[in-house]
Structures are given as C-alpha cells and as structure tokens.
Write a protein that holds these residues in place. Sequence first.
Motif, short mmCIF file in Angstrom:
data_model
loop_
_atom_site.label_atom_id
_atom_site.label_comp_id
_atom_site.label_asym_id
_atom_site.label_seq_id
_atom_site.Cartn_x
_atom_site.Cartn_y
_atom_site.Cartn_z
N THR A 2 51.94 25.40 5.31
CA THR A 2 50.76 25.11 5.59
C THR A 2 50.12 25.07 6.26
OG1 THR A 2 51.75 23.43 3.68
CG2 THR A 2 49.77 22.94 5.07
N TYR A 3 48.62 25.64 5.69
CA TYR A 3 47.74 26.35 6.95
C TYR A 3 47.55 24.78 7.42
CZ TYR A 3 43.97 28.49 8.93
OH TYR A 3 43.09 29.40 9.83
N PRO A 5 44.72 25.12 10.90
CA PRO A 5 44.52 25.78 12.12
C PRO A 5 43.22 24.14 12.66
CG PRO A 5 42.31 25.87 10.10
CD PRO A 5 43.72 25.26 9.18
#
Length: 125
Positions: A2-3, A5
């Motif tokens: 899962t991204y 940022p």
Amino acid sequence: MTYHPDNFVVWTEIPTTDMDRAIGFYQAVLQTELTVDDTGPNPIAIFRTQTPGSGTAGHIYPGIPAARGAGPTVHFNAPGPLEDSLERVKTAGGTVVSPIITIPAGRFAYCEDLDGNSIGMMERG
C-alpha cells in the motif's frame, strides 16, 4: 503493498479569469505575497512556503474555473484567528459559505474566491 507518501497532495492549481484581481484577493486574505512567474506557457502566481521547495503549495493561473460549488476545495492555513481571515475574505470580495466548523485538527470554514472557486480557511487547534 500500500502506498503511503508523506503528502498525497504535491501541488495545487487554482484557475482565475483575472490574474491581477485574484493575486490581490489571495494576498489580502492570506497576508502574503504571491510570486509571479511568466517563464512557462502561462503566467502563474505562486503561493510561497517559508522554506522554498518544502511543504505543499500551489499557484493561480489564467483558466476557466469550475461552476460554483462544482470544483474541488483547496484549504489554506489561516494567518491568525480564523474569524479575522473570514473577514478578509469578505472585505476582498469573496464569500464565506459556511459557519465555522470545529474538527479534531482545529476549525475551518468554506469560502469562495472571486471566481467562485471553493476554498477553505483552516485554523489548526
């Protein structure tokens, strides 16, 4: 995987039908100076962060705003008390369209700029 940022939003662009008028509005409301850059295909007026290249910012540019109430909302940090920022919105010709809303992160209100773009003014708690 899962991204996740540090920041999902990296830049904002707010269209305006009148650059000079929009620059005046945002400078008055946010108590800041926008930096005009005309080196690209369109002139832009940049919201500067305290440290260049850090934080999330954006710009205004000549363009066609979405219909009132139809576009996304960009939320700005309110300089000083939220009530003062909302008065500056009205004085500069914008519209405050909601009461002050309290959330765990602070307080905010929805507004519209001179072109009807939806903006939020946020005072962190």
